[in-house]
Design an enzyme around this catalytic site. Structure first.
Site, PDB file in Angstrom:
ATOM      1  N   CYS A 100      39.520  36.870  36.773  1.00 51.55           N
ATOM      2  CA  CYS A 100      40.234  35.726  35.574  1.00 51.55           C
ATOM      3  C   CYS A 100      38.931  35.142  34.655  1.00 51.55           C
ATOM      4  O   CYS A 100      38.084  35.459  35.274  1.00 51.55           O
ATOM      5  CB  CYS A 100      40.312  34.398  37.102  1.00 51.55           C
ATOM      6  N   CYS A 104      42.526  30.640  29.630  1.00 51.59           N
ATOM      7  CA  CYS A 104      44.229  30.514  29.343  1.00 51.59           C
ATOM      8  C   CYS A 104      44.502  28.909  29.816  1.00 51.59           C
ATOM      9  O   CYS A 104      45.168  27.940  29.241  1.00 51.59           O
ATOM     10  CB  CYS A 104      44.835  31.242  30.399  1.00 51.59           C
ATOM     11  N   THR A 191      38.810  25.736  37.473  1.00 50.14           N
ATOM     12  CA  THR A 191      38.965  27.517  36.947  1.00 50.14           C
ATOM     13  C   THR A 191      37.988  27.595  35.210  1.00 50.14           C
ATOM     14  O   THR A 191      38.258  26.866  34.857  1.00 50.14           O
ATOM     15  CB  THR A 191      40.473  28.302  36.949  1.00 50.14           C
ATOM     16  N   TYR A 296      50.381  33.896  34.248  1.00 50.63           N
ATOM     17  CA  TYR A 296      50.199  34.305  35.489  1.00 50.63           C
ATOM     18  C   TYR A 296      51.114  35.878  35.366  1.00 50.63           C
ATOM     19  O   TYR A 296      50.772  37.181  36.109  1.00 50.63           O
ATOM     20  CB  TYR A 296      50.889  34.429  37.016  1.00 50.63           C
ATOM     21  N   GLU A 447      44.821  32.718  43.964  1.00 44.81           N
ATOM     22  CA  GLU A 447      45.221  32.039  42.946  1.00 44.81           C
ATOM     23  C   GLU A 447      46.509  32.730  42.426  1.00 44.81           C
ATOM     24  O   GLU A 447      47.267  31.350  42.107  1.00 44.81           O
ATOM     25  CB  GLU A 447      43.787  32.062  41.804  1.00 44.81           C
TER      26      GLU A 447
END
Ligand code: SF4
Ligand code: FE
Length: 483
Positions: A100, A104, A191, A296, A447
């Site tokens: 990750c 974003c 995150t 995603y 996630e």
């Protein structure tokens, strides 16, 4: 400095006075911490990509607000093509980091806040949009990482924010001053926060009038007085303290999540974009979630490209690459992954302009995309573990492999195909382990389930967007049924 280099980014984060706690202690320099550093490297990749001429179209855009070339992570989507370029960029970064890359959330937040503030102003006569635009330009001009914080701890899931035994379980306004507000509460599972310059805070769900003080949206620097973070643990995280690179699986990259706590933080009016307009909280949540569910379809497919590649390499190193069931499993993994990609692209191509002028993904398709993401990566992981074999969790440590006495024994008995060094086989096995059981599984598996909303959150949105009445009308017309 509309485009920072990766190294400039790292130094800019080093300068922040972040309050990060891990294992009960304040972390001295998060940038140099071996557990945190791989996650910083993943965000750095978003800067490196924007510097690479071959990716200019996909990783950068011209801002209509500053007139300059900016990183796409700070872009307000001006067309369906911008939405498509966004997921393309995410897939590339997933392929480059197998993790990750965290940036974003902010990109999805700015696009949701951009359109929601515009419509809030139209209904309430407020001036949030203008405030937000000023802040956005500042972030674009300085190429900042903006985190997006939405998920409150939520306490008793059966109670609304104002009915909780502890009002802080949803972040809220505790004081209003002429020049700003004071906020208290926390955001969970955040995150990328230790690698961000700024954070945009949004409400976590649709609020009612009784929850007015919880209907709040604002931004603040990550090192603002009163804000601190408590790092979340990841499976196998302390392997990063052992000094080697083999056992961590992914030697350079990773992700991070933390609990962020706002302990009575003052936010000046110019950084407040919602304060009590509870009737627009639902719009903000829905749009942010829509953009992030689209995301995603990009990042997870890129990460899965690496996992599929690792499974194929494991098959080669095991000497099983010609077995028909192995070939079929790899095909199945590709089929599942490209189905996710198709959803990510579809919701982007079907994007439509909002009243504010930026483009919003097709919400139904974005929710379908994320619903599939809650399922397919688990099957992809199952197939990867199947192909790799049990060695992915039983291989001895790197220290044994490097040991003068034990090393040759490990080398001898863990060799597959004779021409392939055992170390390469171990590397691939550890990589698969990382993705399905270790730190990488946070970003890829858990996630996929809970990030951007747990499965039920998508099903609620799917039921809202499905328009069953329109489908019934189709049948009635064909059957000449008149009401
Ligand atoms: Fe980006 Fe994916 Fe990480 Fe979310 S999970 S921040 S979309 S890379
Ligand atoms: Fe996420």
């Amino acid at each position: 400095m509309a485009l920072m280099t990766g190294d400039e980014y790292v130094e800019s984060i080093r300068k922040l006075k972040l309050k990060v706690y891990m294992f009960g202690e304040l972390v001295d320099t998060p940038v140099d911490n071996p557990i945190l550093r791989p996650s910083l490297n993943s965000v750095k990749a978003t800067y490196d990509l924007a510097q690479d001429p071959q990716y200019q179209d996909v990783a950068t855009a011209i801002s209509p607000y500053t007139g300059e070339r900016i990183n796409r992570f700070l872009n307000i989507h001006q067309s369906p093509q911008d939405l498509v370029n966004k997921v393309r960029m995410q897939r590339i970064l997933g392929q480059q980091t197998a993790s990750c890359f965290q940036r974003c959330v902010g990109m999805d937040a700015i696009n949701a806040v951009f359109s929601t503030t515009f419509e809030t102003d139209q209904a309430h006569g407020t001036n949030y949009h203008e405030r937000f635009l000023k802040y956005l330009k500042y972030c674009q001009e300085n190429d900042l990482v903006m985190d997006g914080a939405m998920t409150d701890p939520k306490g008793d899931r059966g109670l609304s924010p104002s009915k909780q035994a502890d009002p802080d379980l949803f972040l809220h306004v505790v004081e209003r001053r002429p020049d700003g507000i004071v906020v208290r509460g926390a955001k969970a599972h955040q995150t990328g926060c230790v690698n961000s310059h700024e954070v945009i805070v949004m409400p976590t769900q649709t609020m009612t009038e009784a929850d007015k003080d919880w209907a709040v949206c604002f931004s603040c620097p990550m090192d603002v007085e009163g804000l601190y973070m408590i790092m979340g643990r990841q499976s196998c995280d302390t392997r990063k303290l052992e000094g080697g690179t083999l056992d961590v699986g992914n030697p350079d990259f990773g992700g991070m999540e933390a609990l962020m706590v706002w302990d009575d933080v003052f936010i000046p009016n110019e950084n407040v974009y919602m304060d009590g307009e509870w009737d627009f909280s639902g719009m903000l949540v829905e749009r942010f979630a829509g953009y992030h569910r689209q995301s995603y379809g990009g990042c997870k497919t890129g990460v899965a490209d690496c996992l599929i590649g690792a499974a194929a390499l494991a098959a080669d190193y095991n000497g099983a690459q010609k077995a028909s069931h192995v070939k079929d499993k790899l095909i199945e993994m590709v089929h599942l992954n490209e189905t996710l990609w198709a959803c990510g692209l579809a919701c982007s191509y079907e994007g439509k302009p909002t009243a504010a002028g930026n483009y919003l993904v097709d919400l139904l398709l974005a929710n379908i995309c994320k619903q599939n993401v809650t399922r397919f990566p688990y099957e992809i992981c199952r197939l990867a573990a199947d192909i790799a074999g049990g060695m992915l969790v039983t291989a001895p440590s790197e220290k044994d492999f490097r040991d003068p006495k034990l090393g040759p024994i490990v080398d001898k008995y863990f060799r597959g195909v004779a021409s392939v060094p055992t170390e390469n086989r171990l590397k691939v096995m550890r990589f698969v382990e990382n993705m399905v059981h270790g730190t990488g599984s946070v970003a890829y598996m858990t996630e996929s389930m809970h990030g951007a909303g747990s499965p039920q959150a998508q099903r609620i949105m799917i039921s809202r967007q499905a328009d069953l009445n329109a489908k019934k009308a189709l049948v009635k017309k064909i059957l000449h049924i008149a009401d």
